[in-house]
Enzyme design. Structure first.
Site, PDB file in Angstrom:
ATOM      1  N   GLY A 116     -15.947  -5.744 -17.524  1.00 33.99           N
ATOM      2  CA  GLY A 116     -15.564  -5.082 -18.769  1.00 33.99           C
ATOM      3  C   GLY A 116     -14.140  -5.385 -19.176  1.00 33.99           C
ATOM      4  N   ALA A 182       2.046  -3.664  10.045  1.00 36.57           N
ATOM      5  CA  ALA A 182       1.634  -2.546  10.910  1.00 36.57           C
ATOM      6  C   ALA A 182       1.336  -1.310  10.077  1.00 36.57           C
ATOM      7  N   GLY A 183       0.552  -1.522   9.000  1.00 33.49           N
ATOM      8  CA  GLY A 183       0.103  -0.397   8.179  1.00 33.49           C
ATOM      9  C   GLY A 183      -1.279   0.045   8.640  1.00 33.49           C
ATOM     10  N   VAL A 238       6.555 -13.051   8.940  1.00 34.52           N
ATOM     11  CA  VAL A 238       5.835 -14.318   9.079  1.00 34.52           C
ATOM     12  C   VAL A 238       6.242 -15.203   7.911  1.00 34.52           C
ATOM     13  N   ALA A 271      -2.294  -8.100   6.237  1.00 30.75           N
ATOM     14  CA  ALA A 271      -2.499  -6.690   5.850  1.00 30.75           C
ATOM     15  C   ALA A 271      -1.161  -6.089   5.471  1.00 30.75           C
ATOM     16  N   ARG A 274      -1.806  -3.265  -0.599  1.00 30.47           N
ATOM     17  CA  ARG A 274      -2.716  -3.546  -1.709  1.00 30.47           C
ATOM     18  C   ARG A 274      -1.972  -3.283  -3.017  1.00 30.47           C
ATOM     19  N   ASP A 313      -6.903   3.818  -7.552  1.00 28.14           N
ATOM     20  CA  ASP A 313      -5.911   2.895  -6.984  1.00 28.14           C
ATOM     21  C   ASP A 313      -5.053   2.192  -8.028  1.00 28.14           C
ATOM     22  N   ALA A 321      -9.471   6.764  -1.018  1.00 26.58           N
ATOM     23  CA  ALA A 321     -10.754   6.982  -1.677  1.00 26.58           C
ATOM     24  C   ALA A 321     -10.907   8.423  -2.162  1.00 26.58           C
ATOM     25  N   HIS A 445     -12.031  28.891  20.997  1.00 25.09           N
ATOM     26  CA  HIS A 445     -11.547  28.343  22.261  1.00 25.09           C
ATOM     27  C   HIS A 445     -12.743  27.882  23.084  1.00 25.09           C
TER      28      HIS A 445
HETATM   29  P1  FAD Z   1     -12.125   0.477  -6.010  1.00 25.98           P
HETATM   30  O1  FAD Z   1     -12.863   1.091  -4.915  1.00 25.98           O
HETATM   31  O2  FAD Z   1     -11.339  -0.748  -5.726  1.00 25.98           O
HETATM   32  O3  FAD Z   1     -13.189   0.185  -7.145  1.00 25.98           O
HETATM   33  C1  FAD Z   1     -12.885  -0.517  -8.300  1.00 25.98           C
HETATM   34  C2  FAD Z   1     -14.140  -1.170  -8.807  1.00 25.98           C
HETATM   35  O4  FAD Z   1     -13.888  -1.707 -10.085  1.00 25.98           O
HETATM   36  C3  FAD Z   1     -14.636  -2.328  -7.942  1.00 25.98           C
HETATM   37  O5  FAD Z   1     -15.981  -2.126  -7.608  1.00 25.98           O
HETATM   38  C4  FAD Z   1     -14.460  -3.551  -8.836  1.00 25.98           C
HETATM   39  O6  FAD Z   1     -15.469  -4.522  -8.627  1.00 25.98           O
HETATM   40  C5  FAD Z   1     -14.574  -2.940 -10.208  1.00 25.98           C
HETATM   41  N1  FAD Z   1     -13.935  -3.689 -11.278  1.00 25.98           N
HETATM   42  C6  FAD Z   1     -12.659  -4.152 -11.320  1.00 25.98           C
HETATM   43  N2  FAD Z   1     -12.399  -4.716 -12.509  1.00 25.98           N
HETATM   44  C7  FAD Z   1     -13.544  -4.623 -13.224  1.00 25.98           C
HETATM   45  C8  FAD Z   1     -13.916  -5.007 -14.528  1.00 25.98           C
HETATM   46  N3  FAD Z   1     -13.044  -5.589 -15.365  1.00 25.98           N
HETATM   47  N4  FAD Z   1     -15.173  -4.763 -14.940  1.00 25.98           N
HETATM   48  C9  FAD Z   1     -16.068  -4.162 -14.121  1.00 25.98           C
HETATM   49  N5  FAD Z   1     -15.769  -3.767 -12.894  1.00 25.98           N
HETATM   50  C10 FAD Z   1     -14.524  -3.982 -12.456  1.00 25.98           C
HETATM   51  N6  FAD Z   1      -9.385   4.974   1.770  1.00 25.98           N
HETATM   52  C11 FAD Z   1      -9.648   6.143   2.380  1.00 25.98           C
HETATM   53  O7  FAD Z   1      -9.453   7.202   1.781  1.00 25.98           O
HETATM   54  N7  FAD Z   1     -10.147   6.197   3.657  1.00 25.98           N
HETATM   55  C12 FAD Z   1     -10.373   5.065   4.364  1.00 25.98           C
HETATM   56  O8  FAD Z   1     -10.817   5.143   5.505  1.00 25.98           O
HETATM   57  C13 FAD Z   1     -10.086   3.818   3.764  1.00 25.98           C
HETATM   58  N8  FAD Z   1     -10.302   2.675   4.437  1.00 25.98           N
HETATM   59  C14 FAD Z   1     -10.047   1.484   3.824  1.00 25.98           C
HETATM   60  C15 FAD Z   1     -10.230   0.315   4.559  1.00 25.98           C
HETATM   61  C16 FAD Z   1      -9.971  -0.911   3.981  1.00 25.98           C
HETATM   62  C17 FAD Z   1     -10.210  -2.161   4.775  1.00 25.98           C
HETATM   63  C18 FAD Z   1      -9.531  -0.971   2.624  1.00 25.98           C
HETATM   64  C19 FAD Z   1      -9.278  -2.299   1.968  1.00 25.98           C
HETATM   65  C20 FAD Z   1      -9.326   0.176   1.895  1.00 25.98           C
HETATM   66  C21 FAD Z   1      -9.572   1.418   2.489  1.00 25.98           C
HETATM   67  N9  FAD Z   1      -9.355   2.620   1.809  1.00 25.98           N
HETATM   68  C22 FAD Z   1      -9.597   3.815   2.428  1.00 25.98           C
HETATM   69  C23 FAD Z   1      -8.861   2.640   0.421  1.00 25.98           C
HETATM   70  C24 FAD Z   1     -10.024   2.865  -0.569  1.00 25.98           C
HETATM   71  O9  FAD Z   1     -10.980   1.854  -0.392  1.00 25.98           O
HETATM   72  C25 FAD Z   1      -9.515   2.865  -1.990  1.00 25.98           C
HETATM   73  O10 FAD Z   1      -8.454   3.801  -2.116  1.00 25.98           O
HETATM   74  C26 FAD Z   1     -10.607   3.245  -2.971  1.00 25.98           C
HETATM   75  O11 FAD Z   1     -11.689   2.344  -2.893  1.00 25.98           O
HETATM   76  C27 FAD Z   1     -10.068   3.271  -4.404  1.00 25.98           C
HETATM   77  O12 FAD Z   1     -11.090   3.589  -5.287  1.00 25.98           O
HETATM   78  P2  FAD Z   1     -11.068   3.073  -6.797  1.00 25.98           P
HETATM   79  O13 FAD Z   1     -12.316   3.573  -7.415  1.00 25.98           O
HETATM   80  O14 FAD Z   1      -9.773   3.400  -7.421  1.00 25.98           O
HETATM   81  O15 FAD Z   1     -11.097   1.481  -6.691  1.00 25.98           O
HETATM   82  P1  NAI Z   2       0.121  -0.489   4.150  1.00 28.12           P
HETATM   83  O1  NAI Z   2       0.992  -0.300   2.972  1.00 28.12           O
HETATM   84  O2  NAI Z   2      -0.461   0.685   4.814  1.00 28.12           O
HETATM   85  O3  NAI Z   2       0.918  -1.302   5.260  1.00 28.12           O
HETATM   86  C1  NAI Z   2       1.432  -2.572   5.030  1.00 28.12           C
HETATM   87  C2  NAI Z   2       2.459  -2.867   6.089  1.00 28.12           C
HETATM   88  O4  NAI Z   2       2.853  -4.216   5.968  1.00 28.12           O
HETATM   89  C3  NAI Z   2       3.715  -2.027   5.980  1.00 28.12           C
HETATM   90  O5  NAI Z   2       4.039  -1.507   7.239  1.00 28.12           O
HETATM   91  C4  NAI Z   2       4.758  -3.012   5.468  1.00 28.12           C
HETATM   92  O6  NAI Z   2       6.072  -2.697   5.887  1.00 28.12           O
HETATM   93  C5  NAI Z   2       4.262  -4.289   6.105  1.00 28.12           C
HETATM   94  N1  NAI Z   2       4.700  -5.528   5.439  1.00 28.12           N
HETATM   95  C6  NAI Z   2       4.859  -5.753   4.122  1.00 28.12           C
HETATM   96  N2  NAI Z   2       5.230  -7.022   3.914  1.00 28.12           N
HETATM   97  C7  NAI Z   2       5.296  -7.613   5.130  1.00 28.12           C
HETATM   98  C8  NAI Z   2       5.597  -8.922   5.575  1.00 28.12           C
HETATM   99  N3  NAI Z   2       5.901  -9.897   4.728  1.00 28.12           N
HETATM  100  N4  NAI Z   2       5.559  -9.178   6.911  1.00 28.12           N
HETATM  101  C9  NAI Z   2       5.244  -8.190   7.794  1.00 28.12           C
HETATM  102  N5  NAI Z   2       4.941  -6.934   7.414  1.00 28.12           N
HETATM  103  C10 NAI Z   2       4.958  -6.659   6.107  1.00 28.12           C
HETATM  104  O7  NAI Z   2      -0.989  -1.517   3.669  1.00 28.12           O
HETATM  105  P2  NAI Z   2      -2.368  -1.953   4.302  1.00 28.12           P
HETATM  106  O8  NAI Z   2      -2.409  -1.676   5.757  1.00 28.12           O
HETATM  107  O9  NAI Z   2      -2.597  -3.333   3.829  1.00 28.12           O
HETATM  108  O10 NAI Z   2      -3.365  -0.984   3.589  1.00 28.12           O
HETATM  109  C11 NAI Z   2      -3.377  -0.890   2.170  1.00 28.12           C
HETATM  110  C12 NAI Z   2      -3.776   0.463   1.722  1.00 28.12           C
HETATM  111  O11 NAI Z   2      -5.185   0.641   1.891  1.00 28.12           O
HETATM  112  C13 NAI Z   2      -3.171   1.601   2.549  1.00 28.12           C
HETATM  113  O12 NAI Z   2      -1.876   1.888   2.183  1.00 28.12           O
HETATM  114  C14 NAI Z   2      -4.103   2.714   2.209  1.00 28.12           C
HETATM  115  O13 NAI Z   2      -3.749   3.230   0.964  1.00 28.12           O
HETATM  116  C15 NAI Z   2      -5.443   2.002   2.119  1.00 28.12           C
HETATM  117  N6  NAI Z   2      -6.177   2.143   3.393  1.00 28.12           N
HETATM  118  C16 NAI Z   2      -6.471   3.393   3.843  1.00 28.12           C
HETATM  119  C17 NAI Z   2      -7.116   3.574   5.039  1.00 28.12           C
HETATM  120  C18 NAI Z   2      -7.354   4.953   5.526  1.00 28.12           C
HETATM  121  O14 NAI Z   2      -7.218   5.882   4.748  1.00 28.12           O
HETATM  122  N7  NAI Z   2      -7.710   5.140   6.790  1.00 28.12           N
HETATM  123  C19 NAI Z   2      -7.572   2.453   5.839  1.00 28.12           C
HETATM  124  C20 NAI Z   2      -7.183   1.184   5.298  1.00 28.12           C
HETATM  125  C21 NAI Z   2      -6.543   1.060   4.103  1.00 28.12           C
END
Ligand code: FAD
Ligand code: NAI
Length: 466
Positions: A116, A182-183, A238, A271, A274, A313, A321, A445
């Site tokens: 879209g 180390a995020g 890196v 990593a 985002r 996001d 999420a 408890h």
């Molecule tokens: P998204 O989930 O990114 O959804 C956006 C959607 O929009 C996508 O499906 C995309 O295809 C669609 N889209 C984009 N542009 C267009 C367009 N122009 N037209 C049509 N469709 C489009 N969060 C947690 O709370 N707990 C967790 O355990 C957790 N684990 C994670 C693990 C990983 C590896 C990653 C990468 C993220 C994790 N997150 C976690 C973060 C979580 O996934 C996001 O915060 C969440 O998905 C955000 O929701 P959203 O709806 O804003 O975006």
């Molecule tokens: P993050 O922001 O959590 O961590 C990224 C890390 O990379 C930071 O510690 C930062 O200082 C470091 N960094 C940045 N640039 C660097 C470089 N050039 N070299 C080395 N280190 C560097 O991001 P991450 O882990 O990628 O996750 C993205 C987001 O996804 C999270 O912030 C969170 O919002 C969401 N997420 C949530 C999860 C959950 O709720 N359990 C699980 C996974 C993702």
């Protein structure tokens, strides 16, 4: 002749689909545009769900090999079946994405497949499998989520140099995995592959792990991960990855300058964060303001353009999420003339490693910086009877309360299962609770939740358990 909707939502992730469902429940005429074949966005397809599926399975695998014996459970011939582990993850994802499809149908949301873009006031053009469709609508909701932040000089191929997406589907366990960042992603997925047998080194730019997490908790967490075998290179960056036929050579330099070193790896996971994804949406032409970090600027989810909303996001607040879901519900309610609101200050965070890390509210560092007077109560799991019974004694709970009013300002935990425990703290804080409210609430408890109560008691110095 195209139909006119009350709301067209661009993006079918947790933000978009929850907005669609709530808007449908409120009787609005809704369409949800999603470019991927499966609904559920990052969270269901390549984020929360598949990562938790692998974290759960790999945790049990490791426990079966290490912890079971001391409980008197002998496991012989323990073997990893990686394809089966990946398959159960994919099946879970499939089931949940179908569940979202069902919920949209049930709430009379029209699902539109394609990409879209905003083509003017109240107009969304969808580029779909059957060509272009024009939708007219009273409200447009941007819920397009986020994407991996790239690292200059390190090109992701999703096989040897992977983002979180590739790291969820590695065909075999790497001997050596180098994680950049180390995020949360780095530590969750690094833990998965370490448990399955990889030697894991995490390279982090800052001199600490998990920025944003209370520093004392982050330090305790790092010690636990190091004990589990994760190697850390903090204050390091890196600068490039050289791809040789049989291995990768990762160049690492101290962040503040100094001698470079090279690490060998089979797989590198990038990593480093985002960033909001808004490509191709036509935001500029539509007049929707975006910050220099790519975040869509909003005031209570309203962009500066009438009838255009944004959430999840791609706007400010934690990229989580459940925050996106809450944003989605609030936007639907605001569009329907109700009072939608999300308290972004009390969105809990969880790192789903073992032990888990969980928090809500302000860190001690933030309180110090703001000059807020505070008191601290802490309780280690080593003194909690359930944790001792279960041999899960790593970690602690920390409660921060206002020094004068006793209002709870932050709760921070590292320990087994604290991802479930944090909900109590979030609820208490939403109700404006004092630490004494938790301290005087009966907790069953023996449970791990008693550690939260004891930490709250510690604010006034009357901790009782061992
Ligand atoms: P998204 O989930 O990114 O959804 C956006 C959607 O929009 C996508 O499906 C995309 O295809 C669609 N889209 C984009 N542009 C267009 C367009 N122009 N037209 C049509 N469709 C489009 N969060 C947690 O709370 N707990 C967790 O355990 C957790 N684990 C994670 C693990 C990983 C590896 C990653 C990468 C993220 C994790 N997150 C976690 C973060 C979580 O996934 C996001 O915060 C969440 O998905 C955000 O929701 P959203 O709806 O804003 O975006
Ligand atoms: P993050 O922001 O959590 O961590 C990224 C890390 O990379 C930071 O510690 C930062 O200082 C470091 N960094 C940045 N640039 C660097 C470089 N050039 N070299 C080395 N280190 C560097 O991001 P991450 O882990 O990628 O996750 C993205 C987001 O996804 C999270 O912030 C969170 O919002 C969401 N997420 C949530 C999860 C959950 O709720 N359990 C699980 C996974 C993702």
């Amino acid at each position: 002749m195209s139909e006119t909707y009350d709301v067209v939502i661009i993006g079918g992730g947790p933000g978009g689909y929850n907005c669609a469902i709530r808007a449908g429940q409120l009787g609005l005429k809704v369409a949800c545009v999603e470019k991927h074949t499966k609904l559920g966005g990052t969270c269901l397809n390549v984020g929360c769900i598949p990562s938790k599926a692998l974290l759960h399975a790999s945790e049990l695998y490791e426990q079966a090999g290490t912890d079971f014996a001391r409980l008197g459970i002998k496991v012989e011939g323990l073997k990893l079946d990686l394809p089966a582990m990946l398959k159960q993850k994919d099946e879970t994802v499939d089931g949940l994405t179908k569940g979202v499809e069902f919920l949209l149908k049930k709430n009379k949301v029209v699902r539109i497949k394609g990409t879209g873009r905003i083509a003017g006031a109240g107009v969304v053009v969808v580029d779909g499998p059957d060509g272009e469709t024009t939708l007219t609508t009273k409200n447009i909701v941007i819920a397009t989520g986020s994407e991996v932040t790239p690292l200059p000089n390190v090109e992701i191929d999703e096989e040897r140099i992977v983002s979180s997406t590739g790291a969820l589907s590695l065909a075999k366990v790497p001997n050596k995995l180098v994680v950049i960042g180390a995020g949360i992603i780095g530590l969750e997925l690094g833990s998965v592959w370490r448990r399955l047998g990889a030697e894991v080194t995490v390279v982090e730019f800052l001199d600490r792990i998990t920025p944003g997490v209370d520093l004392e908790i982050a330090k305790a967490f790092q010690k636990i991960l190091a004990k589990q075998g994760v190697a850390f290179k903090l204050g390091a960056k890196v600068t490039g990855v050289e791809k040789l036929k049989t291995k990768l050579k990762v160049s690492v330099e101290p962040a503040k300058g100094g001698d470079a070193e090279t690490l060998d790896a089979d797989v590198v996971l990038v990593a480093i964060g985002r960033r909001p994804f808004t490509e191709g949406l036509g935001l500029k032409e539509a007049g929707v303001a975006v910050s220099n970090r790519g975040v869509i600027e909003t005031d209570h989810f309203k962009t500066g353009v009438d009838g255009v909303w944004a959430l999840g996001d791609c706007v400010a607040g934690p990229m989580l999420a459940h925050k996106a879901e809450d944003d989605g519900v609030a936007v639907a309610e605001l569009i329907a003339g109700k009072a939608g609101h999300v308290n972004w200050d009390l969105v809990p965070g969880v790192v789903y490693t073992d032990p888990e890390v969980a928090w809500v509210g302000k860190t001690e560092e933030a309180l110090k910086e703001a000059g807020t007077p505070y008191k601290v109560g802490k309780f280690p799991f080593s003194a909690n009877s359930r944790a001792r019974t279960n041999h899960e004694t790593d970690g602690l709970v920390k409660v921060l309360a206002h020094a004068e009013t006793d209002e709870i300002l932050g709760v921070h935990m590292v320990g087994t299962g604290v991802g479930e425990m944090i909900a109590e703290a979030a609820l208490a804080m939403e109700f404006g609770a004092a630490s004494e409210d938790i301290a005087r609430t009966s907790h069953a408890h023996p449970t791990m939740t008693e550690a939260l109560r004891q930490a709250a008691m510690g604010v006034e110095g009357w901790t009782m358990q061992m």
